[in-house]
Design a protein around this motif. Structure first.
Motif, PDB file in Angstrom:
ATOM      1  N   ASP A 273       0.835  -1.199   0.000  1.00 57.58           N
ATOM      2  CA  ASP A 273       0.000   0.000   0.000  1.00 57.58           C
ATOM      3  C   ASP A 273       0.870   1.251   0.000  1.00 57.58           C
ATOM      4  O   ASP A 273       2.088   1.191  -0.182  1.00 57.58           O
ATOM      5  CB  ASP A 273      -0.954  -0.011   1.193  1.00 57.58           C
ATOM      6  CG  ASP A 273      -0.219  -0.125   2.530  1.00 57.58           C
ATOM      7  OD1 ASP A 273       0.985   0.223   2.581  1.00 57.58           O
ATOM      8  OD2 ASP A 273      -0.837  -0.551   3.515  1.00 57.58           O
ATOM      9  N   ARG A 274       0.238   2.407   0.231  1.00 61.24           N
ATOM     10  CA  ARG A 274       0.954   3.673   0.162  1.00 61.24           C
ATOM     11  C   ARG A 274       1.918   3.882   1.328  1.00 61.24           C
ATOM     12  O   ARG A 274       2.743   4.793   1.281  1.00 61.24           O
ATOM     13  CB  ARG A 274      -0.045   4.840   0.125  1.00 61.24           C
ATOM     14  CG  ARG A 274      -0.731   4.988  -1.225  1.00 61.24           C
ATOM     15  CD  ARG A 274      -1.706   6.133  -1.226  1.00 61.24           C
ATOM     16  NE  ARG A 274      -2.210   6.401  -2.571  1.00 61.24           N
ATOM     17  CZ  ARG A 274      -3.181   7.249  -2.847  1.00 61.24           C
ATOM     18  NH1 ARG A 274      -3.766   7.930  -1.869  1.00 61.24           N
ATOM     19  NH2 ARG A 274      -3.578   7.447  -4.089  1.00 61.24           N
ATOM     20  N   LYS A 275       1.813   3.071   2.365  1.00 59.51           N
ATOM     21  CA  LYS A 275       2.729   3.188   3.495  1.00 59.51           C
ATOM     22  C   LYS A 275       3.933   2.264   3.353  1.00 59.51           C
ATOM     23  O   LYS A 275       4.806   2.237   4.213  1.00 59.51           O
ATOM     24  CB  LYS A 275       1.994   2.918   4.805  1.00 59.51           C
ATOM     25  CG  LYS A 275       0.967   3.995   5.155  1.00 59.51           C
ATOM     26  CD  LYS A 275       0.368   3.773   6.531  1.00 59.51           C
ATOM     27  CE  LYS A 275      -0.600   4.898   6.900  1.00 59.51           C
ATOM     28  NZ  LYS A 275      -1.196   4.708   8.233  1.00 59.51           N
ATOM     29  N   THR A 276       3.973   1.494   2.264  1.00 60.29           N
ATOM     30  CA  THR A 276       5.118   0.627   2.008  1.00 60.29           C
ATOM     31  C   THR A 276       6.338   1.469   1.652  1.00 60.29           C
ATOM     32  O   THR A 276       6.245   2.422   0.879  1.00 60.29           O
ATOM     33  CB  THR A 276       4.807  -0.337   0.854  1.00 60.29           C
ATOM     34  OG1 THR A 276       3.670  -1.135   1.197  1.00 60.29           O
ATOM     35  CG2 THR A 276       5.999  -1.244   0.564  1.00 60.29           C
ATOM     36  N   THR A 277       7.484   1.133   2.234  1.00 68.11           N
ATOM     37  CA  THR A 277       8.735   1.810   1.905  1.00 68.11           C
ATOM     38  C   THR A 277       9.562   0.926   0.984  1.00 68.11           C
ATOM     39  O   THR A 277       9.721  -0.272   1.235  1.00 68.11           O
ATOM     40  CB  THR A 277       9.547   2.111   3.185  1.00 68.11           C
ATOM     41  OG1 THR A 277       8.789   2.992   4.021  1.00 68.11           O
ATOM     42  CG2 THR A 277      10.873   2.778   2.840  1.00 68.11           C
ATOM     43  N   LEU A 278      10.080   1.511  -0.093  1.00 67.65           N
ATOM     44  CA  LEU A 278      10.990   0.794  -0.975  1.00 67.65           C
ATOM     45  C   LEU A 278      12.426   1.081  -0.541  1.00 67.65           C
ATOM     46  O   LEU A 278      12.760   2.215  -0.189  1.00 67.65           O
ATOM     47  CB  LEU A 278      10.798   1.241  -2.424  1.00 67.65           C
ATOM     48  CG  LEU A 278       9.761   0.477  -3.267  1.00 67.65           C
ATOM     49  CD1 LEU A 278       8.387   0.551  -2.633  1.00 67.65           C
ATOM     50  CD2 LEU A 278       9.720   1.015  -4.697  1.00 67.65           C
ATOM     51  N   VAL A 279      13.262   0.051  -0.558  1.00 65.92           N
ATOM     52  CA  VAL A 279      14.680   0.192  -0.220  1.00 65.92           C
ATOM     53  C   VAL A 279      15.486  -0.201  -1.442  1.00 65.92           C
ATOM     54  O   VAL A 279      15.355  -1.317  -1.950  1.00 65.92           O
ATOM     55  CB  VAL A 279      15.059  -0.693   0.982  1.00 65.92           C
ATOM     56  CG1 VAL A 279      16.571  -0.665   1.206  1.00 65.92           C
ATOM     57  CG2 VAL A 279      14.335  -0.240   2.239  1.00 65.92           C
ATOM     58  N   ALA A 280      16.310   0.730  -1.935  1.00 69.31           N
ATOM     59  CA  ALA A 280      17.173   0.468  -3.084  1.00 69.31           C
ATOM     60  C   ALA A 280      18.524  -0.028  -2.571  1.00 69.31           C
ATOM     61  O   ALA A 280      19.299   0.741  -2.003  1.00 69.31           O
ATOM     62  CB  ALA A 280      17.351   1.734  -3.914  1.00 69.31           C
ATOM     63  N   LEU A 281      18.801  -1.314  -2.762  1.00 67.69           N
ATOM     64  CA  LEU A 281      20.031  -1.941  -2.275  1.00 67.69           C
ATOM     65  C   LEU A 281      20.890  -2.313  -3.479  1.00 67.69           C
ATOM     66  O   LEU A 281      20.682  -3.349  -4.111  1.00 67.69           O
ATOM     67  CB  LEU A 281      19.691  -3.184  -1.439  1.00 67.69           C
ATOM     68  CG  LEU A 281      20.860  -4.002  -0.907  1.00 67.69           C
ATOM     69  CD1 LEU A 281      21.714  -3.199   0.061  1.00 67.69           C
ATOM     70  CD2 LEU A 281      20.351  -5.288  -0.237  1.00 67.69           C
ATOM     71  N   GLY A 282      21.841  -1.452  -3.819  1.00 63.71           N
ATOM     72  CA  GLY A 282      22.674  -1.731  -4.980  1.00 63.71           C
ATOM     73  C   GLY A 282      23.340  -0.486  -5.501  1.00 63.71           C
ATOM     74  O   GLY A 282      23.504   0.506  -4.791  1.00 63.71           O
ATOM     75  N   GLY A 283      23.711  -0.529  -6.785  1.00 59.89           N
ATOM     76  CA  GLY A 283      24.398   0.586  -7.409  1.00 59.89           C
ATOM     77  C   GLY A 283      23.444   1.581  -8.028  1.00 59.89           C
ATOM     78  O   GLY A 283      22.254   1.645  -7.688  1.00 59.89           O
ATOM     79  N   GLY A 284      23.978   2.365  -8.964  1.00 57.86           N
ATOM     80  CA  GLY A 284      23.198   3.448  -9.533  1.00 57.86           C
ATOM     81  C   GLY A 284      21.978   2.990 -10.305  1.00 57.86           C
ATOM     82  O   GLY A 284      20.934   3.655 -10.276  1.00 57.86           O
ATOM     83  N   VAL A 285      22.075   1.877 -11.013  1.00 56.11           N
ATOM     84  CA  VAL A 285      20.924   1.378 -11.774  1.00 56.11           C
ATOM     85  C   VAL A 285      19.777   1.042 -10.840  1.00 56.11           C
ATOM     86  O   VAL A 285      18.631   1.458 -11.060  1.00 56.11           O
ATOM     87  CB  VAL A 285      21.325   0.149 -12.614  1.00 56.11           C
ATOM     88  CG1 VAL A 285      20.094  -0.509 -13.225  1.00 56.11           C
ATOM     89  CG2 VAL A 285      22.302   0.546 -13.716  1.00 56.11           C
ATOM     90  N   ILE A 286      20.077   0.309  -9.781  1.00 51.74           N
ATOM     91  CA  ILE A 286      19.028  -0.064  -8.811  1.00 51.74           C
ATOM     92  C   ILE A 286      18.483   1.180  -8.126  1.00 51.74           C
ATOM     93  O   ILE A 286      17.267   1.321  -7.927  1.00 51.74           O
ATOM     94  CB  ILE A 286      19.594  -1.051  -7.775  1.00 51.74           C
ATOM     95  CG1 ILE A 286      19.776  -2.426  -8.415  1.00 51.74           C
ATOM     96  CG2 ILE A 286      18.669  -1.165  -6.559  1.00 51.74           C
ATOM     97  CD1 ILE A 286      18.497  -3.104  -8.861  1.00 51.74           C
ATOM     98  N   GLY A 287      19.350   2.115  -7.757  1.00 55.44           N
ATOM     99  CA  GLY A 287      18.889   3.330  -7.085  1.00 55.44           C
ATOM    100  C   GLY A 287      17.973   4.160  -7.958  1.00 55.44           C
ATOM    101  O   GLY A 287      16.910   4.607  -7.522  1.00 55.44           O
ATOM    102  N   ASP A 288      18.379   4.373  -9.219  1.00 51.75           N
ATOM    103  CA  ASP A 288      17.556   5.174 -10.130  1.00 51.75           C
ATOM    104  C   ASP A 288      16.217   4.508 -10.408  1.00 51.75           C
ATOM    105  O   ASP A 288      15.161   5.148 -10.412  1.00 51.75           O
ATOM    106  CB  ASP A 288      18.294   5.380 -11.457  1.00 51.75           C
ATOM    107  CG  ASP A 288      19.407   6.418 -11.364  1.00 51.75           C
ATOM    108  OD1 ASP A 288      19.666   6.907 -10.250  1.00 51.75           O
ATOM    109  OD2 ASP A 288      20.013   6.722 -12.399  1.00 51.75           O
TER     110      ASP A 288
END
Length: 538
Positions: A273-288
């Motif tokens: 849902d809208r309260k879910t947080t996404l975590v980008a774990l990796g380099g620039g491709v994953i972050g972007d």
């Protein structure tokens, strides 16, 4: 309120052989008045001031188990004292459980209303994010067995201490002494911290503080997942979060609609849902890519950056640029969307391939070349130490790069003018990436070569002297980056550079040097551009 802090706190204190203190009881002892009386006569604001004073004093003492009032987190200084001076345990209870426990308690002034349930819902919506911000452990109190809950707390405290001991045991002494550095990207209500240092992935409480909802989706790739996914997910599950794991294929060539849809599919299937947080774990491709997914899923959900490459730690994770590539242009589809936090664990650079480390150094060099001549001098003097992964040298390079970029982003968040200077070397570099096919050269390799070409063009326009061009070329080579561009053909070069977000009115705009350490945004006569392409390609 009503979550069982006093009952559990007393029992926990006995198990730990510590003194138990309830902040409400301490306030009553100091004033000689009851909490309801203070609320009625002095008002809530005066009570909160007394409460903050008590927490300031008690949190400075050792050997305590302290139970705070439910509203103590409303005071920013109290939150800071609790987070910095102790281990914070959030006892979480449902509205129904709290109502059942407090229905006949007249000593809770905030619940003396016609609709206690509505009041509790209001309080929980206001306070829950603040509890999560500082909590090291989150314990659900729905179980009737208090002894069991206390044992769970003891087990989790022991697990945290063991993890810390293991981290110290495998960390060299010179690295143990490094403090974590926190910078701030100052964007008003969208401001966020950048935390830099070794061992951050082992600090589960640090990440948990920036997670508001119950559900977390970690987006990573097939290279990073075996190294760090279990560690990060385990800490979050230990903090009471439900974790969705999304593992994408690795490589710049996968920064596209297909991978983005894989993220959307996983989020929808997990009913995020809208309260879910996404975590980008990796380099620039994953972050972007993760940032763009966060900006667009349900019209925007929070996300946190955990960059694991040097390039991502010094550049792409900071500033809120998110997006994916299109076959006709790099990063042409995306959004400006700021993370809640950037957690840069410098220990992840130990597992980074040498080629990836060199690619990250390109962005470090860029920051010095365009905005800090003294930093450029420092990089020249320390490039060998950076290649050898000296912890102190890397920490300084990351911190100074983040400081430079954070200041630019503060002044121009959405690239209306100044922020474009951060694209030094990128007009040529993006053309190399697209012309060869995404993934053939790493982004940092293309940018490194692009900086040499931009310096050459700067000299042809009379903006810098030939000696400065040679300094840029020599440093790029010393960092292990290519200084000669592939021969794409003049027509193809110009075609590719014409598709660039900085261009205006059909003219190609370049970020050049005027002089080394200062940027210039300008167009270039075609004959000078042709000369640079001929001189630098081959």
């Amino acid at each position: 309120m009503g979550a069982g802090k006093t009952t559990i706190g007393r029992l926990l204190a006995r198990k730990l052989n510590r003194r138990f203190v309830d902040s409400d009881h301490e306030i009553e002892a100091r004033t000689g008045a009851t909490i309801p009386w203070i609320f009625e006569i002095e008002g809530e604001a005066c009570f909160r001031k007394r409460e903050a004073d008590v927490i300031r004093d008690l949190s400075a003492q050792d050997g305590l188990v302290l139970a705070t009032g439910g509203g103590a987190v409303l005071n920013p200084k109290s939150r800071a004292y609790l987070a910095e001076r102790g281990t914070v345990i959030y006892l979480r209870a449902s509205i129904g459980s709290i109502l059942q426990r407090t229905s006949h308690d007249k000593n809770r002034p905030l619940l003396q209303t016609a609709d206690p349930r509505a009041k509790l819902e209001e309080l929980l919506e206001q306070r829950d994010p603040l509890y999560r911000e500082i909590a090291d452990l989150v314990i659900d109190t729905g179980r009737p067995n208090v002894q069991s809950m206390v044992q769970t707390i003891l087990d989790q405290l022991a697990a945290q201490e063991n993890a810390r001991a293991r981290r110290l045991a495998r960390t060299p002494m010179n690295e143990q002494a490094q403090p974590h550095l926190t910078l701030n990207v100052d964007l008003g209500e969208r401001s966020y911290p950048i935390v830099i240092g070794p061992g951050l992935l082992d600090d589960g409480a640090l990440l948990a503080r920036h997670i508001q909802g119950q559900k977390v989706a970690i987006v990573t790739n097939t290279t990073v997942a075996p190294l760090y996914l279990e560690r990060v997910a385990g800490h979050l599950r230990g903090a009471g979060r439900e974790v969705v794991e999304i593992v994408l294929p690795d490589g710049e060539e996968h920064k596209n609609w297909q991978s983005l849809n894989l993220v959307y599919d996983a989020l929808l299937q997990a009913k995020c849902d809208r309260k879910t947080t996404l975590v980008a774990l990796g380099g620039g491709v994953i972050g972007d890519l993760t940032g763009f997914a966060a900006s667009s899923y349900m019209r925007g959900v929070p996300f946190v950056q955990i960059p694991t490459t040097l390039l991502a730690q010094v550049d792409s994770s900071v500033g809120g640029k998110t997006g994916i590539n299109h076959p006709l242009g790099k990063n042409m589809i995306g959004a400006f969307y700021q993370p809640r936090a950037v957690l840069a664990d410098t220990a992840t650079l130990d597992t980074l391939p040498a080629r990836e480390l060199a690619a990250g150094l390109a962005e470090v060099i860029k920051h010095g070349a365009i905005l800090d001549a003294a930093f450029f001098d420092w990089i020249e003097a320390n490039v060998e130490q950076l290649i050898k992964r000296d912890p102190q040298a890397l920490a300084h390079a990351i911190a100074r790069s983040c400081e430079i970029k954070a200041e630019v982003v503060r002044k121009d968040e959405r690239e209306g003018g100044l922020r474009a200077v951060l694209n030094f070397g990128h007009t040529f570099g993006h053309a190399i990436e697209n012309g060869l096919g995404y993934g053939e050269w790493l982004h940092g390799e293309a940018v490194g070569c692009g900086m040499v070409m931009a310096a050459d063009l700067s000299a042809r326009l009379g903006l810098i002297d030939p000696a400065s061009v040679e300094r840029v070329r020599a440093l790029v080579r010393a960092a292990g980056l290519p200084a000669s561009a592939p021969d794409l053909g003049e027509a193809r070069w110009i075609e590719l550079m014409a598709v660039d977000k900085k261009n205006e009115g059909g003219e190609i705009r370049f970020i050049l040097l005027k002089p080394l350490g200062s940027p210039a945004i300008t167009t270039a006569p075609l004959e000078h551009l042709r000369s640079t392409l001929a001189a630098c390609s081959g």
